[in-house]
Design an enzyme around this catalytic site. Structure first.
Site, PDB file in Angstrom:
ATOM      1  N   ASN A 277       0.841  -1.199   0.000  1.00  0.00           N
ATOM      2  CA  ASN A 277       0.000   0.000   0.000  1.00  0.00           C
ATOM      3  C   ASN A 277       0.878   1.251   0.000  1.00  0.00           C
ATOM      4  O   ASN A 277       1.798   1.351   0.827  1.00  0.00           O
ATOM      5  CB  ASN A 277      -0.884   0.019   1.260  1.00  0.00           C
ATOM      6  CG  ASN A 277      -1.703   1.291   1.376  1.00  0.00           C
ATOM      7  OD1 ASN A 277      -2.650   1.482   0.621  1.00  0.00           O
ATOM      8  ND2 ASN A 277      -1.325   2.173   2.296  1.00  0.00           N
ATOM      9  N   GLU A 278       0.612   2.160  -0.905  1.00  0.00           N
ATOM     10  CA  GLU A 278       1.254   3.490  -0.935  1.00  0.00           C
ATOM     11  C   GLU A 278       2.741   3.415  -0.580  1.00  0.00           C
ATOM     12  O   GLU A 278       3.224   4.154   0.290  1.00  0.00           O
ATOM     13  CB  GLU A 278       0.527   4.449   0.014  1.00  0.00           C
ATOM     14  CG  GLU A 278      -0.878   4.766  -0.437  1.00  0.00           C
ATOM     15  CD  GLU A 278      -1.558   5.906   0.322  1.00  0.00           C
ATOM     16  OE1 GLU A 278      -1.033   6.354   1.358  1.00  0.00           O
ATOM     17  OE2 GLU A 278      -2.626   6.354  -0.142  1.00  0.00           O
TER      18      GLU A 278
ATOM     19  N   TYR B 248      -7.644  11.906  -2.632  1.00  0.00           N
ATOM     20  CA  TYR B 248      -8.612  12.496  -1.704  1.00  0.00           C
ATOM     21  C   TYR B 248      -8.737  13.972  -2.041  1.00  0.00           C
ATOM     22  O   TYR B 248      -7.747  14.628  -2.381  1.00  0.00           O
ATOM     23  CB  TYR B 248      -8.134  12.323  -0.264  1.00  0.00           C
ATOM     24  CG  TYR B 248      -8.108  10.875   0.181  1.00  0.00           C
ATOM     25  CD1 TYR B 248      -9.278  10.224   0.544  1.00  0.00           C
ATOM     26  CD2 TYR B 248      -6.913  10.153   0.228  1.00  0.00           C
ATOM     27  CE1 TYR B 248      -9.263   8.888   0.950  1.00  0.00           C
ATOM     28  CE2 TYR B 248      -6.894   8.822   0.640  1.00  0.00           C
ATOM     29  CZ  TYR B 248      -8.076   8.196   0.993  1.00  0.00           C
ATOM     30  OH  TYR B 248      -8.057   6.882   1.393  1.00  0.00           O
TER      31      TYR B 248
ATOM     32  N   GLU C 134      -8.474   3.846  -3.488  1.00  0.00           N
ATOM     33  CA  GLU C 134      -8.813   4.792  -2.411  1.00  0.00           C
ATOM     34  C   GLU C 134      -9.235   6.097  -3.071  1.00  0.00           C
ATOM     35  O   GLU C 134      -8.423   6.730  -3.751  1.00  0.00           O
ATOM     36  CB  GLU C 134      -7.632   5.040  -1.475  1.00  0.00           C
ATOM     37  CG  GLU C 134      -7.326   3.877  -0.559  1.00  0.00           C
ATOM     38  CD  GLU C 134      -6.257   4.191   0.487  1.00  0.00           C
ATOM     39  OE1 GLU C 134      -6.203   5.343   0.963  1.00  0.00           O
ATOM     40  OE2 GLU C 134      -5.471   3.285   0.783  1.00  0.00           O
TER      41      GLU C 134
HETATM   42  O1  AHR Z   1      -7.731   5.758   3.972  1.00  0.00           O
HETATM   43  C1  AHR Z   1      -6.873   6.291   4.945  1.00  0.00           C
HETATM   44  C2  AHR Z   1      -5.419   6.176   4.554  1.00  0.00           C
HETATM   45  O2  AHR Z   1      -5.180   6.969   3.431  1.00  0.00           O
HETATM   46  C3  AHR Z   1      -4.932   4.814   4.135  1.00  0.00           C
HETATM   47  O3  AHR Z   1      -4.537   4.022   5.209  1.00  0.00           O
HETATM   48  C4  AHR Z   1      -3.737   5.134   3.289  1.00  0.00           C
HETATM   49  O4  AHR Z   1      -3.497   4.165   2.312  1.00  0.00           O
HETATM   50  C5  AHR Z   1      -4.047   6.495   2.718  1.00  0.00           C
HETATM   51  O5  AHR Z   1      -3.008   7.378   2.876  1.00  0.00           O
END
Ligand code: AHR
Length: 511
Positions: A174-175, A246, A294
């Site tokens: 992840n990331e 986001y 995400e």
């Molecule tokens: O969704 C919250 C966080 O956002 C996750 O753990 C991460 O992958 C991202 O930075």
């Protein structure tokens, strides 16, 4: 009254591609109250015999979620999955460094996968490529998918689950580009590790699909180069590259926030271009598709203090429990329409997250569960978007935003199911004025059966179910098809309220 006018044209033969049901995925991470007092709360009045909250599972199904990513997120990068299986009494708590929270290990791989199976959600699992590597990743695939007769599959059977779970979708970490990630790596280190871990995982189960980590956001300094480097190592092995994004309103810049869908649109195009550049150099006929695993509105810069500023906590602390407004819900609807417009390239996506943590569903421990405003455009799109995403043409006035430059004021997405004739149209008016839209349905006789809309409010968010209900009562309503929409033989005209998201649905048959 004069309105801004815009035009949308659609034709059933002009298609983007089939709408993969996995586009309506979401995410359950061991973070804050997503698991404990989110999906799982033994002793809650609605808890089932396994301790999972019935009210939350019912809302998740009403949301239309098809797939759930688990167990992280940043959490996975320091997780030992073996600590979360076997008799619960023998499991030890551990300090999760990603969120500085004591993880009690009461819910682990078996509990999650069995819950997802009972509720009908496809699981998407992530392996730890932060603090761990090839061996642990391959062992987890064997634990989940292996037949009897080898060590890890036999451990699953000893733990009470005879049948393999058959988990198809796997994230290679992840990331990993993010300096905040436990075990963060540069693109070469990660690319090499992902290739080796993925190779071993596919040797255990060749039927699985792999997602390699793309950039954590388009703002990362390494964006673009990261995608190209990791795919240089993994192109022939993986199926998807991940994207995360986001969006939030910053500095009161409402226009830029409303245009988040345009930022997402450009991000997808750039990742696709980066992946295709690697494919072109290899003279490969394979297309790497995108797992947008995400995405959401998250007041990350303005409300979140940052992981390193979190105190060490236990007992499911409240972390990033953003409270959403109707404006946020309009943006969520527009982001989902953006994903539909890329249906040919984005078959998998996950709204981050499902419950309590930046989520459409909220709960109180021992109390009720409720829908945030963002719940509604997601649930409506997941229900109505069927068949093929159409290649919708939009002729809209534009506006200039500080963050994204020139953006259209009206956006549109549409789906059509050639089998049933079901048609759905999703429209976002980003302008502060009403917009009158002429939807030309070329070669189609359209009969609308329902319509829904979310109109942004200006109310500052306050906590709790009462707030969510008040916003929804004031801002979410059925479209009055008789009064607000005029459907003719070749076109439908609809007036969109300022800063609103609208869904219209019915049937469309060739005229
Ligand atoms: O969704 C919250 C966080 O956002 C996750 O753990 C991460 O992958 C991202 O930075």
């Amino acid at each position: 009254m004069t309105h801004t006018r815009a035009r949308v044209a659609l034709h059933p033969d002009f298609r983007v591609g089939p709408v993969d049901r996995r586009l309506f995925g979401s995410f359950v991470e061991h973070l804050g109250r997503a698991v404990y007092t989110g999906i799982y709360e033994p002793g809650h009045t609605t808890a089932d015999e396994h301790g999972f909250r019935r009210d939350v599972a019912d809302l998740a199904r009403e949301l239309g979620v098809t797939m759930l990513r688990y167990p992280g997120g940043n959490f996975v990068s320091n997780y030992r999955w073996e600590d979360g299986v076997g008799p619960v009494a023998d499991r030890k708590p551990f300090l999760d460094l990603a969120w500085r929270t004591v993880e009690p290990n009461l819910v682990g791989t078996d509990e999650f996968l069995q819950w997802a199976e009972r509720e009908g959600f496809e699981p998407m699992m992530a392996v730890n490529l932060g603090t761990r590597g090839v061996e642990a990743a391959a062992a987890l695939v064997e634990y989940c998918n292996g037949e009897a007769g080898t060590r890890w599959a036999d451990l699953r059977i000893a733990n009470g689950r005879a049948e393999p779970y058959g988990v198809r979708l796997w994230c290679l970490g992840n990331e990993m580009d993010g300096p905040w990630q436990i075990g963060h790596k540069d693109a070469h280190e990660y690319g090499r590790l992902a290739a080796e871990a993925g190779k071993a995982m596919k040797l255990v189960d060749p039927s699985i699909s792999l997602v390699v980590c793309g950039s954590s956001s388009m703002q990362m300094d390494t964006f673009g180069e990261w995608e190209q480097t990791v795919l240089t190592y993994t192109y022939d092995l993986v199926d998807h590259i991940s994207m995360h994004a986001y969006y939030e309103e910053l500095d009161g810049d409402r226009a830029s926030f409303l245009a988040s869908g345009t930022a997402m649109d450009r991000f997808i195009d750039r990742v696709a271009a980066s992946a295709d550049a690697v494919g072109a150099r290899r003279r490969s006929d394979k297309t790497i598709t995108i797992s947008f695993d995400e995405w959401n509105v998250w007041y990350l810069e303005s409300r979140f203090p940052g992981e390193t500023n979190l105190p060490v906590q236990r007992d499911a602390p409240r972390i990033i429990e953003d409270v959403y407004s109707a404006l946020d819900a309009v943006v969520v609807g527009d982001l989902l329409a953006t994903l539909l417009n890329h249906a040919d390239r984005v078959p998998v996506a996950a709204l981050a997250q499902l419950v309590n943590v930046i989520a459409p569903i909220m709960t109180e421990p021992g109390g009720e569960a409720w829908r945030q405003p963002t719940f509604h455009p997601f649930a409506t799109t997941a229900r109505l978007a069927r068949g093929e995403a159409l290649d919708v043409r939009v002729d809209s006035p534009t506006t200039t935003t500080t963050r994204h430059g020139d953006v259209p004021l009206l956006t549109a997405a549409a789906t059509h199911d050639p089998e049933t004739g079901a048609l759905a149209l999703f429209l976002t008016n980003r302008s502060a004025e009403a917009v009158e839209v002429d939807v030309e349905h070329l070669g189609l006789g359209v009969e609308l059966a329902e319509g829904w809309r979310m109109v942004a409010d200006h109310e500052a968010a306050v906590e709790g179910p009462a707030h969510a209900r008040r916003v929804v009562d004031a801002c979410w309503s059925a479209v009055d098809l008789a009064a607000d929409v005029a459907t003719g033989a070749r076109a439908t005209t609809v007036t969109l309220a300022p800063e609103s998201w609208t869904a219209l649905a019915g049937t469309a048959r060739r005229a």
